[in-house]
Motif scaffolding. Structure first.
Motif, PDB file in Angstrom:
ATOM      1  N   ILE B  47       0.846  -1.199   0.000  1.00  0.00           N
ATOM      2  CA  ILE B  47       0.000   0.000   0.000  1.00  0.00           C
ATOM      3  C   ILE B  47       0.876   1.242   0.000  1.00  0.00           C
ATOM      4  O   ILE B  47       0.677   2.184  -0.770  1.00  0.00           O
ATOM      5  N   LEU B  50       2.566   1.814  -3.383  1.00  0.00           N
ATOM      6  CA  LEU B  50       1.674   2.362  -4.407  1.00  0.00           C
ATOM      7  C   LEU B  50       1.393   3.835  -4.147  1.00  0.00           C
ATOM      8  O   LEU B  50       1.284   4.623  -5.074  1.00  0.00           O
ATOM      9  N   GLN B  51       1.286   4.193  -2.857  1.00  0.00           N
ATOM     10  CA  GLN B  51       0.977   5.592  -2.569  1.00  0.00           C
ATOM     11  C   GLN B  51       2.150   6.484  -2.908  1.00  0.00           C
ATOM     12  O   GLN B  51       1.991   7.610  -3.334  1.00  0.00           O
ATOM     13  N   ASP B  53       4.351   6.142  -5.311  1.00  0.00           N
ATOM     14  CA  ASP B  53       4.325   6.389  -6.762  1.00  0.00           C
ATOM     15  C   ASP B  53       5.653   6.932  -7.260  1.00  0.00           C
ATOM     16  O   ASP B  53       5.710   7.969  -7.924  1.00  0.00           O
TER      17      ASP B  53
END
Lengths: 166, 479
Positions: B47, B50-51, B53
């Protein structure tokens, strides 16, 4: 398609690492222990099937739901619901005799990404019926999403009931 | 037949979505990070990843002999890409770090740093928030193969490696003119890069170790080491010659750093070839179809086949064809759809030419869901078109086609009886080319990422350009 994606991911990763066999072994064990490849296949399939506008946010939302499901034991998002599993069984059982052979069952699990090629499944000699198929698929999906509370927990039973009800 | 093992009919939206959003690279990067860090709890780690980026932040290593301009280029890149610069001096000068303090004492005593210490300094710096968010540029690290291997073991791997190279004599001479500004740390040169402001000029000092002997010694050591470092970065190295003006080196480095490498993502080419009549579209399409197994969709051919088959659409097209005007778009689209919807077209990919010819047709095709992922415009000057087309001849007896310049007929007897098609007369060609150019600007605007090629070369050269356009990922638009 998700299967080829997974295959290419696996080979490209291990090709890039240096030939240091103990670390490679460590990495492979890590993948198996946490069932990362199955999880990634599930995520990639969800992305390609639902095609959200913002892929990263969508993936984050699925992972958040998985995380809370793991912690609180609540029923978590299934990729295939009951009607899909029943439809798949009917496709496999083309002659409508009510059960499928063990080889078909194993291939189906591999296509769904629920078991690895060399996992040994027990063959009890009789064919696999529709109920048994559904039960096994759901059980394996739960395992992959990391459910640790086991069959005796209440939430498992309630979730399983929800699914076995058409 | 078992339905689970039969060839699956994958709706074309799926691979289109996968390509457009780079799903494969996304998953690959996530898996790489998982394997390198091996966190105990993978889901919160994923998580967070992905955050963050940060798949495409700069991760650059710049290597090169002394006096090649590494630090200058590194500083310029840092400013341009808004990233962080790491060099041996800057790592040692860090405050609040016991490792850095240790490094300073050792450097004072021995004049060198042990490899493990340097690599751990790098690792510590790369873990900081600003390096994670905005990327990093390593200037002159790794210095030896051992350092390169240690860095790799810790999971730090650059995406681009730039190696500057120049002849030794040039470097020795250049190093004699090196001057440093003690306040800003910028490097100037007495001949090539003299600062305009006089106050900077007055502060400049000559650094230690720029005599010829010293430079030659360092060059020897550099050559010994670089040969063993380069094999660690097989596909991402680019060698730029430093024996040119600084600005040129910088622009080459910048363009390289902004390219995305080819990944292993599955890719079915859906190619659209556009160009005036005679630009070679049919020939290139045939070459592509042969080499890569794509389905060659020639619009004109399809329509003629439909008419010959006397199919329903063929009958609708026939009156337009006899009057030699273009048929209505929706009928042509229907004929194309029949072919493009088939299983093998979706699986193997297609190369389309002859349609669309203007913006409305392109919009129509787009709305039906047939989006090409590579579009090529072949530019050929008008004289070449005339030359290519007006010299075409057909033999009325055997039906063989030949060209008076490129594929002359075998005997004089055959040449005597050759005929020219009325379509290949100069006025006709002129009309058709003008028709194309009237619509081409709009088409180019519609297909934003189209690649324009010079079609005025021999077919195999043009084919190579098309191939490299298909194989390499499309350049990312720089904001």
């Amino acid at each position: 398609m998700a299967v080829t994606l997974r295959g290419r991911l696996a080979t490209s990763q291990f090709g890039a690492m240096e030939a240091n066999s103990s670390r490679e072994l460590e990495a492979r064990n890590y993948l198996e222990k946490h069932r990362i490849m199955e999880l990634l296949t599930y995520l990639a399939s969800a992305l390609l099937f639902f095609r959200p506008e913002k892929p990263r946010e969508y993936l984050i939302s699925i992972l958040e739901r998985l995380r809370t499901a793991k912690v609180s034991g609540v029923a978590f998002p299934f990729f295939m619901d009951n009607s899909n599993i029943a439809a798949m069984f009917q496709m496999l059982d083309s002659s409508n005799k009510g059960s499928i052979s063990f080889i078909q069952y194993k291939e189906a699990l591999k296509t769904l990404g629920l078991c690895t090629a060399d996992e040994v499944l027990k063959d009890d000699g009789h064919g696999i019926t529709c109920e048994k198929f559904m039960c096994e698929v759901n059980k394996k999906t739960q395992e992959i999403c990391g459910k640790t509370k086991g069959k005796d927990s209440e939430s498992y039973r309630s979730a399983a009931e929800l699914l076995l009800l058409h | 037949m078992d339905a689970t093992t039969a060839p699956h009919r994958i709706p074309p939206e799926m691979p289109q979505y996968g390509e457009a959003n780079h799903v494969f690279e996304l998953m690959q990067n996530m898996l790489e990070q998982l394997l390198i860090q091996q966190p105990e709890d993978p889901i919160p780690f994923m998580i967070e990843h992905l955050q963050r980026d940060n798949d495409y932040v700069p991760k650059i290593v710049i290597l090169g002999p002394p006096a090649s301009g590494k630090t200058t280029i590194a500083m310029w890149l840092r400013k341009h890409l808004n990233s962080n610069l790491l060099s041996v001096e800057s790592l040692m000068a860090k405050e609040y770090s016991s490792l850095a303090a240790d490094a300073r004492t050792r450097y004072q005593k021995f004049q060198t740093l042990p490899d493990m210490l340097l690599v751990r300094l790098v690792q510590e710096r790369l873990r900081e928030e600003d390096c994670v968010r905005r990327g990093w540029i390593l200037d002159g690290i790794p210095e030896t193969r051992e350092q390169a291997l240690l860095i790799q073991t810790l999971g730090v791997s650059p995406r681009h490696v730039i190696v500057l190279s120049a002849p030794d004599t040039v470097l020795i001479e250049r190093n004699l003119g090196k001057r440093i500004d003690p306040q800003t740390g910028e490097i100037y040169h007495t001949t090539f890069d003299w600062p305009p402001e006089s106050e900077i000029q007055n502060r400049l000092i000559a650094p230690a170790g720029i005599s010829e002997g010293e430079t030659a010694r360092r060059l020897l050591e550099y050559h010994r080491n670089i040969v063993r470092i380069l094999p660690s970065y097989p596909k991402i190295v680019k060698v730029i010659t430093a024996d040119q003006p600084c600005v040129d080196v910088f622009y080459q480095a910048l363009t390289y750093v902004q390219t995305i490498h080819r990944s292993n993502a599955p890719f079915t080419p859906r190619v659209l070839l556009c160009g005036p009549v005679g630009s070679g579209k049919s020939l290139q399409a045939a070459l592509l179809a042969e080499k890569y197994g794509l389905v060659n969709v020639c619009c004109g051919q399809l329509l003629k086949e439909a008419m010959a088959d006397k199919s329903k659409y063929g009958e609708m097209i026939r009156p337009f064809f006899e009057k030699e005007t273009a048929g209505p778009s929706y009928i042509i689209m229907k004929v194309l759809r029949q072919l493009l919807d088939q299983q093998d077209c979706a699986e193997r990919g297609w190369v389309l030419h002859g349609f669309p010819r203007d913006r409305d047709q392109a919009c129509l095709m787009d709305s039906m869901g047939y989006k090409p992922n590579r579009v090529f415009f072949l530019n050929v000057p008008f004289d070449s078109i005339i030359e290519r087309l007006t010299l075409r001849r057909t033999d009325p007896v055997t039906g063989e086609r030949s060209h008076l310049m490129y594929k002359p007929p075998p005997t004089m007897e055959i040449q005597a009886r050759l005929l020219q098609s009325p379509k290949d007369s100069e006025e006709q060609i002129r009309l058709r080319t003008e028709l194309f150019y009237r619509n081409s600007a709009e088409l180019q605007e519609f297909y934003g990422q189209a690649i324009t090629l010079n079609g005025d070369q021999d077919p195999y050269t043009v084919f190579e350009y098309i191939e490299s356009g298909i194989i390499n990922p499309l350049p990312k638009k720089v904001p």
